[in-house]
Design a protein around this motif. Structure first.
Motif, PDB file in Angstrom:
ATOM      1  N   GLU A   1     -53.660  81.594  -9.295  1.00  0.00           N
ATOM      2  CA  GLU A   1     -53.506  81.056 -10.730  1.00  0.00           C
ATOM      3  C   GLU A   1     -52.065  80.635 -11.088  1.00  0.00           C
ATOM      4  OE1 GLU A   1     -55.923  80.599 -12.868  1.00  0.00           O
ATOM      5  OE2 GLU A   1     -57.498  81.688 -11.803  1.00  0.00           O
ATOM      6  N   HIS A   2     -51.823  79.970 -12.080  1.00  0.00           N
ATOM      7  CA  HIS A   2     -50.610  79.372 -12.447  1.00  0.00           C
ATOM      8  C   HIS A   2     -49.809  80.846 -12.757  1.00  0.00           C
ATOM      9  CE1 HIS A   2     -47.337  77.758 -15.044  1.00  0.00           C
ATOM     10  NE2 HIS A   2     -47.516  76.550 -14.386  1.00  0.00           N
ATOM     11  N   PRO A   3     -48.402  80.914 -12.681  1.00  0.00           N
ATOM     12  CA  PRO A   3     -47.731  81.958 -12.893  1.00  0.00           C
ATOM     13  C   PRO A   3     -47.925  82.450 -14.245  1.00  0.00           C
ATOM     14  CG  PRO A   3     -46.255  80.495 -11.412  1.00  0.00           C
ATOM     15  CD  PRO A   3     -47.620  79.889 -11.837  1.00  0.00           C
ATOM     16  N   GLN A   4     -48.015  81.488 -15.056  1.00  0.00           N
ATOM     17  CA  GLN A   4     -48.183  81.678 -16.498  1.00  0.00           C
ATOM     18  C   GLN A   4     -49.300  82.636 -16.823  1.00  0.00           C
ATOM     19  OE1 GLN A   4     -45.800  81.109 -18.675  1.00  0.00           O
ATOM     20  NE2 GLN A   4     -46.605  81.445 -20.616  1.00  0.00           N
ATOM     21  N   VAL A   5     -50.361  82.390 -16.172  1.00  0.00           N
ATOM     22  CA  VAL A   5     -51.661  83.076 -16.169  1.00  0.00           C
ATOM     23  C   VAL A   5     -51.531  84.486 -15.731  1.00  0.00           C
ATOM     24  CG1 VAL A   5     -53.996  83.329 -15.325  1.00  0.00           C
ATOM     25  CG2 VAL A   5     -53.143  80.800 -16.245  1.00  0.00           C
ATOM     26  N   ILE A   6     -50.740  84.561 -14.392  1.00  0.00           N
ATOM     27  CA  ILE A   6     -50.550  85.747 -14.065  1.00  0.00           C
ATOM     28  C   ILE A   6     -49.708  86.694 -14.734  1.00  0.00           C
ATOM     29  CG2 ILE A   6     -49.440  86.880 -11.890  1.00  0.00           C
ATOM     30  CD1 ILE A   6     -50.147  84.567 -10.234  1.00  0.00           C
ATOM     31  N   ALA A   7     -48.772  86.230 -15.544  1.00  0.00           N
ATOM     32  CA  ALA A   7     -47.808  86.640 -16.526  1.00  0.00           C
ATOM     33  C   ALA A   7     -48.712  87.488 -17.751  1.00  0.00           C
ATOM     34  CB  ALA A   7     -46.808  85.781 -16.984  1.00  0.00           C
ATOM     35  N   LEU A   8     -49.628  86.488 -18.274  1.00  0.00           N
ATOM     36  CA  LEU A   8     -50.507  86.922 -19.267  1.00  0.00           C
ATOM     37  C   LEU A   8     -51.400  88.209 -18.620  1.00  0.00           C
ATOM     38  CD1 LEU A   8     -51.841  83.679 -20.494  1.00  0.00           C
ATOM     39  CD2 LEU A   8     -50.150  84.984 -21.573  1.00  0.00           C
ATOM     40  N   VAL A   9     -52.026  88.172 -17.696  1.00  0.00           N
ATOM     41  CA  VAL A   9     -52.795  89.077 -17.086  1.00  0.00           C
ATOM     42  C   VAL A   9     -51.889  90.451 -17.125  1.00  0.00           C
ATOM     43  CG1 VAL A   9     -54.120  89.946 -15.067  1.00  0.00           C
ATOM     44  CG2 VAL A   9     -54.508  87.636 -16.004  1.00  0.00           C
ATOM     45  N   LEU A  10     -50.794  90.372 -16.387  1.00  0.00           N
ATOM     46  CA  LEU A  10     -49.945  91.572 -16.060  1.00  0.00           C
ATOM     47  C   LEU A  10     -49.682  92.026 -17.274  1.00  0.00           C
ATOM     48  CD1 LEU A  10     -47.562  90.040 -13.441  1.00  0.00           C
ATOM     49  CD2 LEU A  10     -49.535  91.833 -13.176  1.00  0.00           C
ATOM     50  N   SER A  11     -49.324  91.538 -18.496  1.00  0.00           N
ATOM     51  CA  SER A  11     -49.139  91.834 -20.001  1.00  0.00           C
ATOM     52  C   SER A  11     -50.102  92.396 -20.504  1.00  0.00           C
ATOM     53  CB  SER A  11     -48.419  90.524 -20.621  1.00  0.00           C
ATOM     54  OG  SER A  11     -49.757  89.884 -21.011  1.00  0.00           O
ATOM     55  N   TYR A  12     -51.402  92.488 -20.153  1.00  0.00           N
ATOM     56  CA  TYR A  12     -52.529  93.089 -20.686  1.00  0.00           C
ATOM     57  C   TYR A  12     -52.831  94.471 -19.918  1.00  0.00           C
ATOM     58  CZ  TYR A  12     -56.744  93.812 -22.970  1.00  0.00           C
ATOM     59  OH  TYR A  12     -57.909  94.328 -24.082  1.00  0.00           O
ATOM     60  N   LEU A  13     -52.364  94.416 -18.856  1.00  0.00           N
ATOM     61  CA  LEU A  13     -52.496  95.759 -18.093  1.00  0.00           C
ATOM     62  C   LEU A  13     -51.624  96.762 -18.574  1.00  0.00           C
ATOM     63  CD1 LEU A  13     -52.923  94.216 -14.390  1.00  0.00           C
ATOM     64  CD2 LEU A  13     -54.729  94.834 -16.054  1.00  0.00           C
TER      65      LEU A  13
ATOM     66  N   LEU B   1     -48.548  93.935  -8.731  1.00  0.00           N
ATOM     67  CA  LEU B   1     -47.327  93.085  -8.147  1.00  0.00           C
ATOM     68  C   LEU B   1     -46.832  93.177  -6.623  1.00  0.00           C
ATOM     69  CD1 LEU B   1     -44.542  93.207 -10.803  1.00  0.00           C
ATOM     70  CD2 LEU B   1     -45.863  91.221 -10.333  1.00  0.00           C
ATOM     71  N   HIS B   2     -47.160  94.463  -6.417  1.00  0.00           N
ATOM     72  CA  HIS B   2     -47.064  94.875  -4.906  1.00  0.00           C
ATOM     73  C   HIS B   2     -47.867  94.027  -3.793  1.00  0.00           C
ATOM     74  CE1 HIS B   2     -44.354  98.197  -4.921  1.00  0.00           C
ATOM     75  NE2 HIS B   2     -45.005  98.938  -5.841  1.00  0.00           N
TER      76      HIS B   2
ATOM     77  N   PRO C   1     -43.684  87.810  -2.868  1.00  0.00           N
ATOM     78  CA  PRO C   1     -42.380  88.242  -3.722  1.00  0.00           C
ATOM     79  C   PRO C   1     -42.029  87.100  -4.701  1.00  0.00           C
ATOM     80  CG  PRO C   1     -42.130  88.827  -1.325  1.00  0.00           C
ATOM     81  CD  PRO C   1     -43.267  88.155  -1.658  1.00  0.00           C
ATOM     82  N   ARG C   2     -42.098  85.649  -4.215  1.00  0.00           N
ATOM     83  CA  ARG C   2     -41.662  84.832  -5.277  1.00  0.00           C
ATOM     84  C   ARG C   2     -42.393  84.614  -6.271  1.00  0.00           C
ATOM     85  NH1 ARG C   2     -37.156  81.314  -6.164  1.00  0.00           N
ATOM     86  NH2 ARG C   2     -37.959  79.620  -7.367  1.00  0.00           N
ATOM     87  N   GLN C   3     -43.694  84.957  -6.090  1.00  0.00           N
ATOM     88  CA  GLN C   3     -44.867  84.766  -7.187  1.00  0.00           C
ATOM     89  C   GLN C   3     -44.637  85.934  -8.219  1.00  0.00           C
ATOM     90  OE1 GLN C   3     -48.977  85.215  -5.863  1.00  0.00           O
ATOM     91  NE2 GLN C   3     -49.689  83.489  -7.055  1.00  0.00           N
ATOM     92  N   ALA C   4     -44.466  86.882  -7.577  1.00  0.00           N
ATOM     93  CA  ALA C   4     -44.091  88.143  -8.417  1.00  0.00           C
ATOM     94  C   ALA C   4     -42.903  88.023  -9.343  1.00  0.00           C
ATOM     95  CB  ALA C   4     -44.145  89.338  -7.518  1.00  0.00           C
TER      96      ALA C   4
ATOM     97  N   ASN D   1     -35.103  95.669  -7.690  1.00  0.00           N
ATOM     98  CA  ASN D   1     -33.659  94.726  -7.599  1.00  0.00           C
ATOM     99  C   ASN D   1     -34.038  93.542  -7.114  1.00  0.00           C
ATOM    100  OD1 ASN D   1     -32.256  97.414  -8.318  1.00  0.00           O
ATOM    101  ND2 ASN D   1     -32.041  98.122  -6.120  1.00  0.00           N
ATOM    102  N   SER D   2     -35.052  93.180  -6.383  1.00  0.00           N
ATOM    103  CA  SER D   2     -35.110  91.447  -6.047  1.00  0.00           C
ATOM    104  C   SER D   2     -35.683  91.237  -7.083  1.00  0.00           C
ATOM    105  CB  SER D   2     -36.069  91.932  -4.889  1.00  0.00           C
ATOM    106  OG  SER D   2     -36.551  90.411  -4.287  1.00  0.00           O
ATOM    107  N   ILE D   3     -36.471  91.531  -7.896  1.00  0.00           N
ATOM    108  CA  ILE D   3     -37.094  90.614  -8.920  1.00  0.00           C
ATOM    109  C   ILE D   3     -35.964  90.650 -10.306  1.00  0.00           C
ATOM    110  CG2 ILE D   3     -38.504  90.903 -11.072  1.00  0.00           C
ATOM    111  CD1 ILE D   3     -40.656  92.116  -9.126  1.00  0.00           C
ATOM    112  N   MET D   4     -35.183  91.553 -10.403  1.00  0.00           N
ATOM    113  CA  MET D   4     -33.926  91.513 -11.108  1.00  0.00           C
ATOM    114  C   MET D   4     -32.874  90.475 -10.818  1.00  0.00           C
ATOM    115  SD  MET D   4     -34.141  93.276 -13.868  1.00  0.00           S
ATOM    116  CE  MET D   4     -32.596  92.848 -14.637  1.00  0.00           C
TER     117      MET D   4
END
Length: 337
Positions: free
Chosen positions: A127-139, A148-149, A153-156, A216-219
């Motif tokens: 899915e598009h990263p925006q869709v992934i973000a929406l799903v993650l925000s609901y969990l 995320l594991h 890494p880039r997608q996360a 740290n990688s994501i930050m």
């Protein structure tokens, strides 16, 4: 075998459910959120042997608490809303309250909470990263962190960046996402209610669930894309060292929920001041025993220390959401090496 006073938090709930029997325990679990069922099941599987005296002690404590917290004179709906909100926090309690009071079925988004993190990652990885973000925000944050594991890494990192920038969602877009997930999961739709999704705080809560390397990688990625946003996320993060700022009453409440083994592992990697903070909120005898246990423990793996500290942070966050403790402001400097 654990002593009666060694049962804490989830362990007491696990003993209670095992004492009730299969049918009664199943009825109770129907009213719990997916992650709560998973945590309880894990606690039950790890209990080992429980003596009759231990089971009776837990049942007796439950009965005494129930008698002290009677709902007589209070409307059932009002009592249920108040109790669940105190236990789970407002946002987490809303969907559960609606299902109980109005008979609503799980929506597509709600059904995701019952899936294993690897399965969720497989479902959304294209899915598009925006869709992934929406799903993650609901969990819930711990489940989102596990998802995320299993993402590249880039997608996360891209998903967390968009999640941190997310500030609510139009109902129509949410329904469209919900319907798409229901079609994929073959669920039945009764709608979904979400007040607010995403933002720096949600991103920080998810990052708190990750190991230090991935966090740290994501930050670093967030900072390279939007330094101001990265600072907002970092300001919301709460790390183990920040427990030094917790007031004594909250620390004592927290200590009652932590097992001895978890505390020993966590403090093996703590600085001297934080160790004294914990020890200073214990009885003299308990503090002496803990000091002895820390000396006798010997070297431990860093991964074990981080896992124990993460477990304590999760307990602290749960207690704060339930209004039982105050964690105070987090310290961004805790992440600076």
């Amino acid at each position: 075998m654990a002593n009666d006073d060694e049962f804490k938090g989830l362990d007491r709930a696990a003993v209670l459910l095992l004492s009730l029997g299969e049918d009664q325990a199943a009825e109770v679990m129907k009213h719990l959120a997916p992650r709560e069922v998973q945590r309880l099941g894990l606690a039950m599987s790890k209990l080992g042997r429980v003596s009759t005296d231990q089971a009776h002690a837990v049942m007796r404590e439950f009965r005494e608490k129930l008698e002290r917290q009677t709902s007589l004179g209070l409307g059932a709906d009002q009592f249920l809303r108040g109790a669940l909100t105190k236990a789970l926090g407002g946002d987490r309690a809303n969907s559960l309250i609606e299902r109980i009071l109005h008979g609503g079925e799980s929506s597509g988004l709600e059904n995701l909470k019952w899936l294993e993190p690897r399965a969720i990652a497989e479902l959304i990885k294209l899915e598009h990263p925006q869709v992934i973000a929406l799903v993650l925000s609901y969990l819930e944050s711990d489940q989102a962190g596990e998802v995320l594991h299993f993402l590249p890494p880039r997608q996360a990192s891209e998903a967390l960046l968009r999640l941190a920038n997310l500030d609510g969602l139009q109902p129509g877009a949410l329904r469209e996402l919900n319907d798409a997930l229901e079609e994929t999961l073959s669920g039945e739709s009764q709608g979904v209610q979400v007040s607010a999704m995403g933002g720096p705080k949600v991103a920080a809560e998810i990052l708190n669930q990750l190991d230090s390397t991935q966090s740290n990688s994501i930050m670093e990625f967030l900072r390279s894309q939007d330094e101001e946003l990265a600072n907002k996320v970092q300001d919301q993060m709460f790390v183990f060292d920040d427990l030094i700022n917790v007031d004594d009453r909250s620390m004592q409440t927290l200590l009652r929920e932590i097992s001895s083994e978890t505390l020993i592992l966590a403090l093996k990697g703590a600085n001297a001041a934080l160790k004294e903070k914990f020890l200073g909120n214990m009885s003299k005898r308990a503090a002496e025993m803990l000091r002895d246990d820390l000396e006798a423990k010997g070297p431990v793996r860093l991964s074990e220390v981080e896992a124990a500290q993460k477990e304590i942070l999760q307990i602290a966050t749960r207690l704060e959401s339930a209004g039982q403790i105050q964690l105070g402001g987090s310290s961004a400097e805790a992440l600076v090496s």
